[in-house]
Scaffold this motif. Structure first.
Motif, PDB file in Angstrom:
ATOM      1  N   ASN A  89      24.445  63.345  37.308  1.00 15.46           N
ATOM      2  CA  ASN A  89      25.564  63.275  38.232  1.00 15.46           C
ATOM      3  C   ASN A  89      26.160  61.872  38.153  1.00 15.46           C
ATOM      4  OD1 ASN A  89      27.365  63.867  40.255  1.00 15.46           O
ATOM      5  ND2 ASN A  89      25.917  63.377  41.897  1.00 15.46           N
ATOM      6  N   VAL A  90      26.950  61.637  37.111  1.00 15.14           N
ATOM      7  CA  VAL A  90      27.543  60.317  36.916  1.00 15.14           C
ATOM      8  C   VAL A  90      28.983  60.492  36.463  1.00 15.14           C
ATOM      9  CG1 VAL A  90      26.742  60.144  34.517  1.00 15.14           C
ATOM     10  CG2 VAL A  90      27.323  58.072  35.784  1.00 15.14           C
ATOM     11  N   ASP A  91      29.842  59.614  36.958  1.00 18.18           N
ATOM     12  CA  ASP A  91      31.255  59.655  36.609  1.00 18.18           C
ATOM     13  C   ASP A  91      31.721  58.221  36.415  1.00 18.18           C
ATOM     14  OD1 ASP A  91      33.927  60.111  36.294  1.00 18.18           O
ATOM     15  OD2 ASP A  91      34.296  60.827  38.329  1.00 18.18           O
ATOM     16  N   LEU A  92      31.718  57.753  35.180  1.00 21.12           N
ATOM     17  CA  LEU A  92      32.187  56.408  34.889  1.00 21.12           C
ATOM     18  C   LEU A  92      33.709  56.404  34.839  1.00 21.12           C
ATOM     19  CD1 LEU A  92      29.774  55.140  32.073  1.00 21.12           C
ATOM     20  CD2 LEU A  92      29.544  54.939  34.545  1.00 21.12           C
ATOM     21  N   ASP A  93      34.314  55.463  35.519  1.00 17.86           N
ATOM     22  CA  ASP A  93      35.767  55.352  35.553  1.00 17.86           C
ATOM     23  C   ASP A  93      36.212  53.992  35.033  1.00 17.86           C
ATOM     24  OD1 ASP A  93      36.665  57.833  36.490  1.00 17.86           O
ATOM     25  OD2 ASP A  93      36.141  57.321  38.548  1.00 17.86           O
ATOM     26  N   LEU A  94      37.385  53.984  34.419  1.00 23.62           N
ATOM     27  CA  LEU A  94      37.991  52.772  33.888  1.00 23.62           C
ATOM     28  C   LEU A  94      39.132  52.351  34.806  1.00 23.62           C
ATOM     29  CD1 LEU A  94      38.101  50.830  31.379  1.00 23.62           C
ATOM     30  CD2 LEU A  94      39.829  52.393  30.435  1.00 23.62           C
ATOM     31  N   GLY A  95      39.238  51.069  35.067  1.00 29.61           N
ATOM     32  CA  GLY A  95      40.334  50.563  35.877  1.00 29.61           C
ATOM     33  C   GLY A  95      40.579  49.105  35.551  1.00 29.61           C
ATOM     34  N   CYS A  96      41.566  48.517  36.205  1.00 34.70           N
ATOM     35  CA  CYS A  96      41.804  47.091  35.996  1.00 34.70           C
ATOM     36  C   CYS A  96      42.504  46.488  37.207  1.00 34.70           C
ATOM     37  CB  CYS A  96      42.627  46.836  34.729  1.00 34.70           C
ATOM     38  SG  CYS A  96      44.359  47.340  34.831  1.00 34.70           S
ATOM     39  N   LEU A  97      42.214  45.231  37.448  1.00 37.40           N
ATOM     40  CA  LEU A  97      42.976  44.406  38.372  1.00 37.40           C
ATOM     41  C   LEU A  97      44.016  43.664  37.557  1.00 37.40           C
ATOM     42  CD1 LEU A  97      40.006  42.885  40.407  1.00 37.40           C
ATOM     43  CD2 LEU A  97      41.658  44.544  41.271  1.00 37.40           C
ATOM     44  N   TYR A  98      45.229  43.535  38.092  1.00 37.84           N
ATOM     45  CA  TYR A  98      46.250  42.800  37.352  1.00 37.84           C
ATOM     46  C   TYR A  98      46.903  41.759  38.255  1.00 37.84           C
ATOM     47  CZ  TYR A  98      49.602  45.898  39.719  1.00 37.84           C
ATOM     48  OH  TYR A  98      50.317  46.582  40.670  1.00 37.84           O
ATOM     49  N   GLU A  99      47.342  40.692  37.624  1.00 37.15           N
ATOM     50  CA  GLU A  99      48.144  39.670  38.289  1.00 37.15           C
ATOM     51  C   GLU A  99      49.286  39.319  37.365  1.00 37.15           C
ATOM     52  OE1 GLU A  99      47.901  35.208  40.329  1.00 37.15           O
ATOM     53  OE2 GLU A  99      46.119  36.079  39.397  1.00 37.15           O
ATOM     54  N   GLY A 230      38.429  36.288  42.742  1.00 36.78           N
ATOM     55  CA  GLY A 230      39.438  35.699  43.596  1.00 36.78           C
ATOM     56  C   GLY A 230      40.797  36.361  43.530  1.00 36.78           C
ATOM     57  N   TRP A 231      40.831  37.698  43.545  1.00 36.88           N
ATOM     58  CA  TRP A 231      42.112  38.399  43.472  1.00 36.88           C
ATOM     59  C   TRP A 231      42.826  38.431  44.826  1.00 36.88           C
ATOM     60  CZ3 TRP A 231      41.406  39.122  38.356  1.00 36.88           C
ATOM     61  CH2 TRP A 231      42.514  39.531  37.611  1.00 36.88           C
ATOM     62  N   GLY A 232      42.084  38.632  45.904  1.00 34.88           N
ATOM     63  CA  GLY A 232      42.661  38.566  47.232  1.00 34.88           C
ATOM     64  C   GLY A 232      43.397  39.808  47.689  1.00 34.88           C
ATOM     65  N   LEU A 233      42.988  40.989  47.215  1.00 34.79           N
ATOM     66  CA  LEU A 233      43.606  42.239  47.650  1.00 34.79           C
ATOM     67  C   LEU A 233      42.906  42.766  48.903  1.00 34.79           C
ATOM     68  CD1 LEU A 233      44.055  44.103  44.225  1.00 34.79           C
ATOM     69  CD2 LEU A 233      45.721  42.682  45.438  1.00 34.79           C
ATOM     70  N   GLN A 234      43.589  43.658  49.614  1.00 36.74           N
ATOM     71  CA  GLN A 234      43.004  44.351  50.758  1.00 36.74           C
ATOM     72  C   GLN A 234      42.521  45.720  50.289  1.00 36.74           C
ATOM     73  OE1 GLN A 234      42.600  42.986  53.867  1.00 36.74           O
ATOM     74  NE2 GLN A 234      43.399  41.096  52.958  1.00 36.74           N
ATOM     75  N   TRP A 235      41.272  46.069  50.609  1.00 38.94           N
ATOM     76  CA  TRP A 235      40.678  47.291  50.084  1.00 38.94           C
ATOM     77  C   TRP A 235      40.362  48.270  51.210  1.00 38.94           C
ATOM     78  CZ3 TRP A 235      40.569  48.044  44.914  1.00 38.94           C
ATOM     79  CH2 TRP A 235      40.744  46.916  44.108  1.00 38.94           C
ATOM     80  N   GLY A 236      40.546  49.536  50.914  1.00 39.79           N
ATOM     81  CA  GLY A 236      40.176  50.601  51.841  1.00 39.79           C
ATOM     82  C   GLY A 236      39.551  51.742  51.058  1.00 39.79           C
ATOM     83  N   ARG A 237      39.111  52.749  51.764  1.00 40.11           N
ATOM     84  CA  ARG A 237      38.467  53.884  51.116  1.00 40.11           C
ATOM     85  C   ARG A 237      39.490  54.656  50.294  1.00 40.11           C
ATOM     86  NH1 ARG A 237      33.847  56.755  51.376  1.00 40.11           N
ATOM     87  NH2 ARG A 237      33.909  58.996  51.067  1.00 40.11           N
TER      88      ARG A 237
END
Length: 245
Positions: A89-99, A230-237
Motif C-alpha cells: 500500500n504505497v503511492d509515491l508522488d512527484l512534486g516540486c516547490l518553485y520560486e 525556507g520557502w515560506g508557504l502556508q500549508w493545509g490538508r
C-alpha cells in the motif's frame, strides 16, 4: 576559484556514470551537481521523471533459496516486480516547490490538483499521477525557454498514503535535458519511516541553470520540506483530484 568556475572547469569524467552506452550522469554525494549550460541544454523542455519498483529482497524467502541453488542468477538484472495494492500500500508522488524571479512561490503536485502550466507562469507542469508505479511513472516538465523567470525549483517525492515505504521501493528520479546526457538521482538510502524526500534543486545561478542533488529524507510532508528550504508557504490538508494530462 568561484562556484561557477568550478562547474565550468569540471569534466564529464568527474561525474559517476554508468555504462557509456546509457549516456547518463549519476549525481552522488561526492559529485552532486552539474550545469545545464555545460550541456548546451538551457532551452526547451526539461523533463523530470519519477519511476520506482519494489525491492525484490522484500518478497519472501523463495527467491533467496533460489539464488542459493542457482548462484549465477544473481548476475541477472533485477526483475521488475509488478505493482498492485495487494503487494504494498504505497503511492509515491512527484512534486516540486518553485520560486520565480519576481518572488512568486508555489507548489506543483497531485494533491489539490495543482498541476501547474508549462507555457505560462510558473513554467512548470506535472503530467499525470501514477498511483501504482507504472513503467512511465510521473513526469514534470520545466520550460527552460523562460529560465530567466525561474529562480529555483525543488523537486521532491512523497508518500501520499499512510504507509512509509521508501525502504521497500527502489525509486529513481531522472532529468532529461533538451541536449546531452540524462541526469539520474537514485533514492536508495534506507529511511523506513520517512514520508518525503527532497531530491534535486534546479537553480538559476547568475543566469546559469545548475542541477544539484539533495536527497534529504524527512519524516513529515511538504510543510517540513518548506521549513527545511525556507520557502515560506502556508500549508493545509490536501486531497487528490483526477489527474490532468
Amino acid at each position: 576559484m568561484g562556484f561557477l568556475d568550478g562547474l565550468r572547469r569540471g569534466r564529464a569524467a568527474d561525474f559517476d556514470s554508468g555504462n557509456a552506452a546509457t549516456n547518463s550522469i549519476v549525481l552522488t554525494k561526492r559529485h552532486d551537481r552539474v550545469s545545464l549550460k555545460e550541456q548546451g541544454a538551457e532551452t526547451g523542455h526539461l523533463r523530470i521523471n519519477l519511476a520506482w519498483r519494489m525491492r525484490t529482497s522484500d518478497f519472501g524467502g523463495p527467491q533467496r533459496e533460489s539464488l542459493l541453488r542457482h548462484p549465477f542468477r544473481a548476475l541477472k538484472p533485477p526483475e521488475v516486480m509488478g505493482h498492485s495494492q495487494s503487494m504494498v500500500n504505497v503511492d509515491l508522488d512527484l512534486g516540486c516547490l518553485y520560486e520565480l524571479a519576481d518572488g512568486t512561490k508555489g507548489v506543483v503536485q497531485p494533491l489539490g490538483g495543482l498541476f501547474g502550466d508549462v507555457n505560462s507562469a510558473p513554467y512548470v507542469k506535472l503530467s499525470g499521477d501514477d498511483r501504482f508505479g507504472s513503467a512511465s511513472g510521473e513526469t514534470i516538465y520545466v520550460n527552460l525557454d523562460h529560465k530567466d523567470a525561474i529562480k529555483r525549483i525543488l523537486v521532491f517525492v512523497y508518500i501520499y498514503d499512510q504507509t512509509p515505504a521508501f525502504d521497500r521501493t527502489h525509486a529513481i528520479v531522472t532529468l532529461y535535458p533538451s541536449n546531452g546526457p540524462r541526469i539520474e538521482i537514485g533514492l536508495d538510502e534506507r529511511h523506513p519511516q520517512a514520508r518525503s524526500c527532497a531530491v534535486v534543486m534546479i537553480e538559476n545561478v547568475k543566469g546559469e541553470i545548475v542541477v544539484r542533488r539533495e536527497v534529504k529524507f524527512v519524516y513529515g510532508f511538504q510543510a517540513e520540506l518548506d521549513r527545511l528550504y525556507g520557502w515560506g508557504l502556508q500549508w493545509g490538508r490536501g486531497f487528490k483530484t483526477k489527474a490532468g494530462r
